[in-house]
Enzyme design. Structure first.
Site, short mmCIF file in Angstrom:
data_model
loop_
_atom_site.label_atom_id
_atom_site.label_comp_id
_atom_site.label_asym_id
_atom_site.label_seq_id
_atom_site.Cartn_x
_atom_site.Cartn_y
_atom_site.Cartn_z
N HIS A 162 43.10 -45.11 95.41
CA HIS A 162 43.39 -46.53 95.58
C HIS A 162 42.60 -46.98 96.80
CE1 HIS A 162 47.40 -46.14 93.40
NE2 HIS A 162 47.12 -44.89 93.69
N GLN B 215 44.51 -59.11 96.24
CA GLN B 215 43.87 -57.97 96.88
C GLN B 215 42.43 -57.83 96.40
OE1 GLN B 215 46.58 -54.92 95.35
NE2 GLN B 215 47.18 -54.48 97.46
N CYS C 250 47.52 -50.90 90.20
CA CYS C 250 47.13 -49.57 89.74
C CYS C 250 47.66 -49.19 88.35
CB CYS C 250 47.45 -48.49 90.78
SG CYS C 250 48.94 -48.78 91.72
N ARG D 161 55.07 -59.49 95.91
CA ARG D 161 56.04 -58.55 96.45
C ARG D 161 57.13 -59.35 97.13
NH1 ARG D 161 52.01 -54.01 99.20
NH2 ARG D 161 50.90 -53.55 97.26
N ASP E 71 41.15 -55.16 95.31
CA ASP E 71 41.66 -53.85 94.97
C ASP E 71 40.68 -53.11 94.06
OD1 ASP E 71 43.52 -51.84 94.92
OD2 ASP E 71 44.78 -52.76 93.38
N LYS F 107 46.67 -41.03 103.13
CA LYS F 107 45.85 -42.24 103.14
C LYS F 107 45.07 -42.39 104.43
CE LYS F 107 49.59 -45.37 104.59
NZ LYS F 107 50.47 -46.46 104.16
N HIS G 162 40.37 -49.03 91.93
CA HIS G 162 40.81 -47.64 91.74
C HIS G 162 39.65 -46.83 91.24
CE1 HIS G 162 44.53 -49.98 91.78
NE2 HIS G 162 44.95 -48.95 92.49
#
Length: 648
Positions: A521, A391, A344, A373, A393, A475, A395
């Site tokens: 997200h 991911q 992000c 991570r 992912d 979320k 945004h």
RNA sequence: GCCGCAGUAGCUCAGUGGUAGAGCGCACCCUUGGUAAGGGUGAGGUCGGGAGUUCAAUCCUCCCCUGCGGCACCA
């Protein structure tokens, strides 16, 4: 003494003196019911057979035939019986809590010595002895003072702490069987002999923190499972064996998909077969995202700590980040970087290039982002929980008034993807504000409201996860249930008012002024690693044809058919099918077995008959029958099957 | 990270205080076999890493690494 009226499920009514117990009622109906009664439902509440009934009530007597209440009681009583057994064998062990869980129970003990697997056998035997004693279960209501005094005297500090945590107005209930006693809210069986002695099993011993708090004592937890009868227990143990056969770590090795090694704990070495699944899935997602109005980007993996400080990650998640220090020659200080744990902040950097207009919103920015991570060592699990992952992912930068529409749009997107991937249904969890959080209550109010409305308008029910939101916003979590009933959280959508603020994202609105966008997200698969693990376990390795890394093996039965086999392979490849030849000097039985174990969906066998007919003999994975097809037919058929669902 | 258990051939696993074992897989040879393992021969091991005890350690002790089952964590 006053009279009360009890109404039975069939509508019959009986009158008794107030204070009558279900046990007495059952015996009054018949001696055998009196013996068989395990509990009662009184006005819908699960009622111990010994508890008095003081008012007019509806009542149903439960026996072992009423499986739901009976299982609850059996498991609960087994927790107590196990604690008793443990204390009879090792009197200095301290008892804590022992709740009923899915399929069984556990009980947490404080004991200096570890329980060994042999100990479990001992305990199990002792438990059977206790069951055979048919000890009547007695119950009494005690005052807090008496209970605390009792447990202090008996050196059971955990029980004292439990009682102190119970609100003052609740009566404390004590239960006995034999001389053994435990604090418990009940209900319980009439006597220990009502527990089926052959339908439970102690499964494992594991560490567990007292009260779930990692700062407190580590206790020893013994897990058990229990059912109404031996057959159910056996079926359950069978199911566990089946689940173990689907383990993605085992199948990953057998199908030659990936491996992991100590030099890179929690990171995946993808082999050609596994990477084929990965890229096929990624290509599919890329097409979906393009259709869904996303733009795709790619961003750096190593970034200066200044960016993570600005985003807030450094403060909150530093311990879980891979830190990279670089000594540059002549540098006055070390450059401290971190591998990105999320995409992000990078996406905001792209958003911040040039001025954005309200006309640019909503801007949906996607990345197959490689993230790292530093997960705690104990959390790692195959490719499901890893330290390096990719991911799907994205945004979405939008105005606050667009949150609802974008959320609904994403839920539709995700439903469609899950359906294509073979998951017909999913459930939604809604996590609202946690205790420590960024942003004002007013902002949280609006974000939670918008998410809820969108979820409802997308036609989804959701369950509430109070206080489980991210620190920057509420979320949604999307949970898949696999073929053997396990839940997997995959997709997520999180509203974020904080990051655009911290990284100073803005756009020019219609009024000509700068405004803050909101970020959503969102991920659909979550991580490719995890999702592929789920796919493997869901399908027990038998992936849908379009996702299977090796789709077809063309096996020669005799050497003279080799040239023809190669011809068939070429025809299939040209038609977009992943096909390979097996020309090895082995019998067809051997080849069939090996490729079946390897989960190849289709085996095409060719001997001289096929050469002459220009055909193949088809054998599909999991089917015993074979059948013949012309080369042209099978090529067309498999070519269609190989096409991803969105391109058909 | 915490508690417990484990680590021996590519895989699954026996085993012992003193020369390291099996099955499968792999290589080569024989076999051309019609739908879940045809036969023979052979190669393959610093017994997870380090330290200690011992005349001698794969085996006993300690530390570390990794994995497994939980717990805690999961932006």
């Amino acid at each position: 003494m006053s009279q009360i009226t009890l109404t039975f499920p069939d509508g019959n009514q009986r009158h008794y003196a107030a204070g009558i117990t279900p046990a007495e009622v059952a015996s009054d109906i018949s001696t055998s019911l009196g013996k068989k009664a395990v509990s009662a439902s009184v006005n819908g509440a699960h009622w111990d057979v010994q508890w008095p009934i003081t008012n007019d009530s509806s009542i149903a007597i439960n026996t072992l035939k009423d499986s739901e209440p009976a299982l609850e009681l059996i498991r609960h009583d087994l927790a107590h019986i196990m604690a008793r057994a443990v204390q009879e064998i090792w009197p200095d062990v301290k008892v804590t809590i022992g709740p009923v869980i899915e399929n069984g129970w556990y009980y947490d003990f404080d004991r200096t010595e570890p329980f060994t697997p042999e100990d479990l056998g001992l305990i199990e035997k002792k438990m059977k002895d206790i069951i055979n004693l048919r000890d009547p279960v007695r119950t009494e209501v005690w005052s807090r003072e008496d209970a605390i005094a009792h447990y202090e005297e008996n050196n059971e500090p955990y029980k004292v702490e439990l009682i102190e945590a119970i609100p003052g107005d609740e009566p404390l209930r004590m239960y006995w069987h034999g001389d053994w006693q435990d604090l418990c809210r009940g209900p319980h069986l009439q006597h220990t002999g009502q527990v089926p002695a052959d339908a439970f099993k102690l499964m494992s011993v594991a560490g567990a923190y007292w009260r779930g708090d990692s700062n407190r004592a580590m206790l020893q937890r013994i897990y058990g499972v229990a059912f109404l009868n031996k057959e159910d227990l056996r079926a359950y143990l069978n199911m566990l064996e089946e689940a173990a056969k689907r383990d993605h770590r085992k199948l990953g090795r057998e199908m030659n998909l990936f491996h992991m090694q100590p030099e890179a704990p929690g990171q995946v070495f993808w082999h050609p077969n596994g990477w084929k699944i990965f890229t096929t899935l990624q290509d599919y997602m890329r097409r979906q995202q393009t259709r869904g109005g996303y733009v795709e980007v790619n961003t750096p993996q190593v970034l200066d700590r200044k960016l993570w400080e600005a985003s807030g990650h450094w403060e909150k998640y530093q311990e879980n980040m891979f830190i990279v220090e670089v000594d540059e020659e002549h540098a006055r200080e070390k450059a401290v970087n971190a591998l990105k744990p999320m995409n992000c902040p990078c996406h905001v950097q792209i958003f911040n290039q040039g001025l954005k207009s309200y006309r640019d919103l909503p801007l949906r920015m996607a990345e197959f982002g490689s993230c790292a991570r530093y997960e705690p060592s104990g959390a790692l699990h195959g490719i499901m929980r890893v330290r390096g992952f990719v991911q799907d992912d994205a945004h979405i930068f939008c105005r606050p008034d667009q949150i609802e529409a974008e959320t609904k749009r994403f839920i539709d997107f995700l439903s469609n993807v899950y359906k294509d991937l073979g998951f017909a249904s999913f459930s939604v969890k809604f996590s609202d504000r946690p205790e420590t959080r960024a942003g004002s209550d007013d902002v949280w109010d609006r974000a939670e409201e918008a998410l809820k409305k969108a979820t409802i308008s997308a036609g989804c029910d959701f369950t509430l996860n109070p206080g489980e939101g991210a620190f920057y916003g509420p979320k949604l979590e999307f949970v898949l249930t696999d073929a053997i009933g396990r839940d997997w959280q995959c997709g997520t959508l999180q509203v974020d008012f904080v990051l655009p603020e911290r990284l100073e994202a803005n756009f020019i609105a219609e009024d000509g002024d700068k405004h803050r966008p909101v970020m959503l997200h969102r991920a659909c698969l979550g991580s490719f690693e995890r999702f592929i693990g789920i796919l493997i376990e869901e399908h027990a390795g038998k992936l849908p044809f379009w996702l299977a890394p090796r789709q077809v093996v063309v096996a020669a039965i005799v050497t003279d058919a080799n040239d023809y086999v190669l011809e068939v392979v070429e025809a299939l490849k040209s038609a977009g099918v992943r096909a390979e030849a097996d020309l090895r000097n082995e019998k067809i039985n051997y080849k069939v077995r090996e490729h079946s174990v390897g989960k190849v969906p289709v085996i095409l066998a060719c001997g001289m008959r096929e050469v002459e007919e220009n055909s193949v003999t088809v054998r599909k994975l999991g089917e015993k029958e074979t059948y013949s097809r012309s080369l042209a037919e099978i090529t067309t058929e498999l070519s269609t099957e190989a096409t991803p669902p969105d391109l058909r």
